[in-house]
Write an enzyme that holds these catalytic residues in place. Structure first.
Site, short mmCIF file in Angstrom:
data_model
loop_
_atom_site.label_atom_id
_atom_site.label_comp_id
_atom_site.label_asym_id
_atom_site.label_seq_id
_atom_site.Cartn_x
_atom_site.Cartn_y
_atom_site.Cartn_z
N CYS A 1 12.52 51.57 16.22
CA CYS A 1 13.78 50.83 16.36
C CYS A 1 14.70 51.20 15.20
O CYS A 1 14.28 51.15 14.03
CB CYS A 1 13.52 49.33 16.37
SG CYS A 1 15.03 48.33 16.34
N GLU B 1 20.89 26.44 -19.54
CA GLU B 1 22.00 26.68 -18.63
C GLU B 1 23.31 26.68 -19.40
O GLU B 1 23.63 25.72 -20.12
CB GLU B 1 22.03 25.57 -17.56
CG GLU B 1 22.72 25.96 -16.29
CD GLU B 1 21.83 26.73 -15.33
OE1 GLU B 1 22.34 27.14 -14.27
OE2 GLU B 1 20.64 26.92 -15.64
N LYS C 1 19.88 18.89 -12.72
CA LYS C 1 20.02 20.34 -12.61
C LYS C 1 21.49 20.72 -12.82
O LYS C 1 22.33 20.42 -11.98
CB LYS C 1 19.53 20.82 -11.25
CG LYS C 1 19.50 22.33 -11.10
CD LYS C 1 18.90 22.72 -9.76
CE LYS C 1 18.81 24.24 -9.65
NZ LYS C 1 20.12 24.90 -9.72
N CYS D 1 17.36 48.43 19.98
CA CYS D 1 16.68 49.54 20.68
C CYS D 1 16.43 49.26 22.15
O CYS D 1 16.02 50.16 22.90
CB CYS D 1 15.36 49.87 19.99
SG CYS D 1 14.11 48.57 20.12
N ALA E 1 40.14 18.73 -40.31
CA ALA E 1 40.83 19.40 -41.41
C ALA E 1 39.85 19.81 -42.51
O ALA E 1 39.98 20.89 -43.11
CB ALA E 1 41.90 18.48 -41.99
N VAL E 2 38.85 18.95 -42.77
CA VAL E 2 37.84 19.28 -43.78
C VAL E 2 36.99 20.45 -43.30
O VAL E 2 36.69 21.38 -44.07
CB VAL E 2 36.96 18.05 -44.07
CG1 VAL E 2 35.83 18.41 -45.04
CG2 VAL E 2 37.81 16.92 -44.64
N ARG F 1 19.74 35.84 -16.63
CA ARG F 1 18.51 35.81 -15.85
C ARG F 1 18.24 37.16 -15.19
O ARG F 1 17.12 37.65 -15.18
CB ARG F 1 18.58 34.74 -14.75
CG ARG F 1 17.33 34.72 -13.87
CD ARG F 1 17.56 33.99 -12.55
NE ARG F 1 17.81 32.59 -12.75
CZ ARG F 1 16.87 31.67 -12.90
NH1 ARG F 1 15.59 32.03 -12.92
NH2 ARG F 1 17.18 30.40 -13.04
N CYS G 1 15.34 43.75 22.36
CA CYS G 1 15.92 43.99 21.04
C CYS G 1 17.36 44.50 21.18
O CYS G 1 17.60 45.46 21.93
CB CYS G 1 15.08 45.01 20.28
SG CYS G 1 15.81 45.52 18.70
#
Length: 679
Positions: free
Chosen positions: A440, A183, A125, A420, A42-43, A146, A417
């Site tokens: 490829c 963070e 962390k 290809c 309140a103050v 970031r 592969c």
């Protein structure tokens, strides 16, 4: 009539406003940072209202650090991309004690004289969103996300609403500038309250506190951010002179003295064994905390050692994040697909029945390579255990072989592969199986996407979907083919109109003006990131010069080691790549650059090595001064080194210089030498 008869003077009003700001800041710090209230609500509310009224009546009294400025400004229309003064590096991860010890061995090889009890600082962390705060003369002037570590989004208005972030530092002698990293996060209690409120209003629930914090910070309306009541822990401080020389534990104490909250359970551990014990203790206790923690950050205590070890392109060498074991769940393997990357690497990917982990649903996980397949002994139809590594990336942990169906077929990598049909190879001493066919489609798609990326040639409008069309229709089979495309041809593609075609042709044409360093990065040579590309391009100012460089000459470039040097040298010996360079030159790309023009040639032919912490100059500042005078800075000491510039607590480089009788300079002597070079 006197001033006293008409009311308080302007000076008295200003003094009262200043007094109120100080009282409210002290109360806020005690409540939100120390958790030791010194004033009843309140103050506080009455004093806050008094200050608010004074500022409304006298707007000139409003200061950036006033508590009334936390409430939130009008909604923004978007966020500006800003350059971080100091890059925000991410951390290398370790997922068990063995990986922690491997990290410890790696940095010790670079600093072999450091004693076994070098000292580590362990910090919990916090699972939130990384934030960069910029202070000038003690005042908060900017806050940013970031982003990619180099550039982030400017969200100052949102961060001002977080009451545990001081708008003014608690010091009578603030430095000219200070960078604080930390963070932003949501407490578990507040997270549950928010989801309860959202459920009542029929809104989508937040998956986890981390996502809620990150999403909140990107709200355009700061008033929404204020309502969600984010919190903040600081963990890093960087500034000029003495502010840059604090050891790790002292830097955290300093942050606390400046008015920041710092995660209170940090601990200095003299040995790695004590680090492992700290981690084990908190793995058992972490769920008792009022906020989420996903691991322990381990940092070397010595700032001198931190400066000496420096950074890789992605991580500090002197820190690592030791992650807690993630939640695990069983599911059924349905099939395995094989992806082909831009370097030709074949990556098997497990496709399994959807399963909930750490607040999200996952149905795919990388299996990395053939060795991992063999270790797991995977069969289609197996019951597998999946977890989120670091609670972010899904991975297959093990197979419950007792539940294997009788007709289950083993999973093996194809011999050809999948893109290809050409035979694949696995080079000796490599874990990766590769397609080596440069035409490829998967390799071409990856090369084109990388070439067009922002840090490379920055071709706006050339995204993955368009690249898929260009390659699948046979319109582009190599990077240089882009420069033969025209607007009518592009306009004939699916969902691509004339305007879009014109814009893309212009963007491709504009890319011809990109500098040689970007072209080099865009070539996609293994291990050559944008920073290494700039260093190489500054030394070898043309593709021809780079192609003719020996591995030793390449390895002598600042930041380039033998592995990168070998990769670059090998790339230029391949006929397909030689043809690509010729085609790019014919297409008008910038394969020549200008060497950085030194202000003088007084130090030409002289090679310097920097070691230790200099009193006033950072390593980058010293390097720039030397190069401006025509000198060269190398990362290692050899017989060809002209001078070693040694700061406080210089390490093995100084010892090697003494053994080789190479002259040593301190900072003052270096500056004297540079002054002579100037004239």
């Amino acid at each position: 009539m006197t001033a006293s008869q008409t009311g308080p003077t302007t000076t008295a009003i200003a003094q009262r406003a200043s007094e109120l700001r100080q009282l409210l800041q002290q109360a806020s710090y005690a409540y939100y940072v120390l958790d030791q209230p010194v004033m009843e609500d309140a103050v506080y509310d009455r004093l806050y209202r008094e200050l608010q009224d004074l500022e409304q009546q006298h707007p000139s009294l409003i200061t950036p650090d006033s508590p009334t400025q936390r409430v939130g400004e009008q909604p923004a229309t978007g966020f500006e991309s800003v350059q971080h003064r100091i890059p925000l590096y991410s951390l290398e991860n370790a997922f068990d004690a063995e990986e922690l010890r491997s990290w410890d061995q790696r940095w010790r090889k670079l600093a072999p004289d450091v004693p076994a009890d070098a000292g580590y600082v362990c910090e919990l962390k916090i699972d939130g969103a990384a934030i960069a705060l910029s202070y000038e003369n003690g005042l908060l002037v900017r806050g940013a996300t970031r982003g990619d570590g180099t550039r982030g989004e400017e969200i100052t208005a949102n961060l001002r609403t977080i009451k545990s972030i001081p708008l003014r530092l608690q010091t009578d002698q603030p430095p000219e500038w200070l960078e604080v990293r930390g963070e932003a996060f949501l407490s578990l209690t507040r997270f549950k309250q928010l989801n309860t409120e959202r459920e009542k209003h029929g809104e989508a629930l937040f998956a986890n506190p981390r996502n809620a914090a990150a999403g909140t910070l990107r709200q355009l309306d700061p008033r929404i951010v204020a309502e969600r009541q984010l919190d903040f822990f600081a963990y890093s401080i960087q500034g000029p002179n003495d502010w840059a020389n604090l050891d790790q534990a002292a830097s955290l104490d300093c942050l606390q003295s400046l008015g920041f909250r710092v995660e209170p359970h940090r601990q200095t551990c003299p040995t790695l064994a004590e680090v492992e014990q700290y981690f084990s203790d908190w793995d058992a206790r972490r769920r008792d905390l009022p906020y989420l923690t996903d691991g322990v950050v381990v940092k070397l205590q010595s700032r001198r050692l931190q400066d000496e070890l420096g950074f890789t392109q992605k991580f500090p060498r002197w820190a690592i994040a030791l992650k807690y074991p993630a939640d695990e769940a069983p599911t059924q393997l349905q099939h395995v697909t094989v992806q082909v990357g831009r370097t030709g690497a074949l990556t098997p990917v497990a496709e399994f029945s959807p399963v909930a982990l750490a607040g999200t649903t996952v149905s795919r996980a990388t299996l990395h390579n053939a060795d991992r397949l063999r270790e797991l002994d995977l069969h289609i139809g197996d019951t597998i255990v999946v977890r989120k590594a670091g609670e972010i990336i899904p991975e297959v942990v093990r197979v419950l072989t007792d539940l294997r169906p009788a007709d289950a077929k083993p999973v093996v990598l194809p011999e050809k592969c999948p893109e290809c049909g050409q035979p694949v190879q696995r080079p000796e001493e490599e874990a990766v199986t590769r397609c080596v066919n440069s035409t490829c489609p998967a390799i071409v798609r990856g090369a084109l996407t990388h070439w067009a990326s922002r840090d490379a040639l920055d071709i706006e409008g050339l995204g993955e979907k368009l690249v898929d069309q260009l390659v699948s229709k046979g319109l582009v089979n190599a990077i240089a083919d882009l420069y033969r495309l025209d607007a009518p041809l592009l306009a004939s593609l699916e969902r691509f109109g004339e305007k879009s075609a014109q814009n893309l042709v212009q963007a491709i044409a504009k890319s011809r003006q990109q500098p040689w360093s970007r072209v080099l990065y865009g070539l996609g040579i293994r291990h050559v990131g944008s920073v290494n590309a700039k260093n190489l391009a500054a030394t070898f100012t043309s593709a021809e010069a780079l192609a003719q460089a020996t591995p030793d000459e390449l390895a002598a470039v600042y930041g380039i080691g033998s592995e990168i040097a070998d990769a670059v040298h090998q790339w230029f010996t391949v006929a397909t790549n030689q043809n690509l360079i010729a085609a790019l030159e014919q297409a008008g790309l910038q394969l020549h650059g200008e060497a950085a023009s030194p202000r003088s040639q007084a130090l030409a032919g002289q090679t310097f090595v920097l070691t230790g912490t200099l009193p006033t100059l950072s390593r980058n500042e010293a390097k720039a001064l030397i190069e401006a005078a025509g000198g060269k800075v190398s990362g290692s000491v050899s017989k060809k080194t002209s001078y070693v510039v040694a700061g406080e607590e210089a390490g093995s480089k100084l010892e090697k210089a003494i053994a080789l009788n190479i002259p040593q300079l301190n900072e003052t002597q270096l500056l004297d030498l540079l002054a002579q070079a100037e004239g």
